[in-house]
Design a protein around this motif. Structure first.
Motif, PDB file in Angstrom:
ATOM      1  N   SER A  12     -57.344 -73.831  37.553  1.00  0.00           N
ATOM      2  CA  SER A  12     -56.948 -72.564  38.161  1.00  0.00           C
ATOM      3  C   SER A  12     -55.797 -71.930  37.403  1.00  0.00           C
ATOM      4  O   SER A  12     -54.917 -72.612  36.903  1.00  0.00           O
ATOM      5  N   LEU A  13     -55.809 -70.610  37.355  1.00  0.00           N
ATOM      6  CA  LEU A  13     -54.681 -69.841  36.848  1.00  0.00           C
ATOM      7  C   LEU A  13     -53.818 -69.447  38.051  1.00  0.00           C
ATOM      8  O   LEU A  13     -54.254 -69.545  39.190  1.00  0.00           O
ATOM      9  N   PRO A  14     -52.596 -68.974  37.814  1.00  0.00           N
ATOM     10  CA  PRO A  14     -51.769 -68.513  38.937  1.00  0.00           C
ATOM     11  C   PRO A  14     -52.499 -67.452  39.760  1.00  0.00           C
ATOM     12  O   PRO A  14     -53.326 -66.703  39.239  1.00  0.00           O
ATOM     13  N   ALA A  15     -52.163 -67.341  41.031  1.00  0.00           N
ATOM     14  CA  ALA A  15     -52.866 -66.458  41.963  1.00  0.00           C
ATOM     15  C   ALA A  15     -52.828 -64.990  41.547  1.00  0.00           C
ATOM     16  O   ALA A  15     -53.739 -64.238  41.866  1.00  0.00           O
ATOM     17  N   ASN A  16     -51.776 -64.553  40.865  1.00  0.00           N
ATOM     18  CA  ASN A  16     -51.674 -63.136  40.507  1.00  0.00           C
ATOM     19  C   ASN A  16     -52.397 -62.791  39.207  1.00  0.00           C
ATOM     20  O   ASN A  16     -52.323 -61.665  38.747  1.00  0.00           O
ATOM     21  N   VAL A  17     -53.089 -63.733  38.609  1.00  0.00           N
ATOM     22  CA  VAL A  17     -53.825 -63.498  37.373  1.00  0.00           C
ATOM     23  C   VAL A  17     -55.312 -63.702  37.639  1.00  0.00           C
ATOM     24  O   VAL A  17     -55.733 -64.771  38.078  1.00  0.00           O
ATOM     25  N   ARG A  18     -56.071 -62.664  37.389  1.00  0.00           N
ATOM     26  CA  ARG A  18     -57.509 -62.803  37.534  1.00  0.00           C
ATOM     27  C   ARG A  18     -58.042 -63.382  36.232  1.00  0.00           C
ATOM     28  O   ARG A  18     -57.973 -62.746  35.179  1.00  0.00           O
ATOM     29  N   GLY A  19     -58.518 -64.600  36.301  1.00  0.00           N
ATOM     30  CA  GLY A  19     -59.015 -65.226  35.092  1.00  0.00           C
ATOM     31  C   GLY A  19     -59.449 -66.649  35.311  1.00  0.00           C
ATOM     32  O   GLY A  19     -59.491 -67.140  36.430  1.00  0.00           O
TER      33      GLY A  19
END
Length: 140
Positions: A12-19
């Motif tokens: 997972s990437l941080p929640a504020n990054v869509r990716g």
């Protein structure tokens, strides 16, 4: 170029990054992802290396690709004891300079391509690799 044959693992990437964060466990997957990204119109945003020898004895190389709707980070752990990884410069010419920076700071090198120093330019001793966990500050 077709996508890598073996499935890639994800993180997972941080929640504020869509990716997405993908792990390319084999060199062929690392190279294959670059080819797939180029074919899909993605831009190479950046590359960086990490010294994870204290965790699992390996160095890692990372590439971030910018797609229209998301960021894709691909991570490749170099085989135990290795400081070489496949170059991305054939797909993305700018990768050559990013790879040279990783070599100057961490001492891991892309196969082929330009091997000249990019960042060091006499700023620190040639044997000092500032991003390695075992580099002594006294060496500067």
């Amino acid at each position: 170029m077709s996508p890598p044959a073996a499935p890639l693992q994800g993180k997972s990437l941080p929640a504020n990054v869509r990716g997405r964060w993908l792990i390319a466990s084999e060199a062929e997957q690392w190279r294959g992802m670059a080819g797939s990204m180029e074919a899909g119109g993605a831009s190479l945003l950046t590359m960086w290396g990490t010294d994870d020898r204290d965790r699992d004895g390996r160095f890692r190389i990372h590439a971030a690709y910018l797609l229209p709707e998301e960021l894709l980070v691909v991570e490749h752990a170099l085989p135990d004891g290795s400081v070489r990884y496949p170059s991305l410069a054939a797909q993305y010419p700018i990768a050559g300079r990013l790879q040279r920076a990783v070599a100057d700071l961490l001492g891991i090198h892309a196969d082929g391509g330009d091997q000249r120093a990019w960042l060091r330019h006499g700023g620190w001793p040639e044997t000092f690799l500032p991003l390695r966990r075992d580099s002594a500050l006294a060496e500067r």
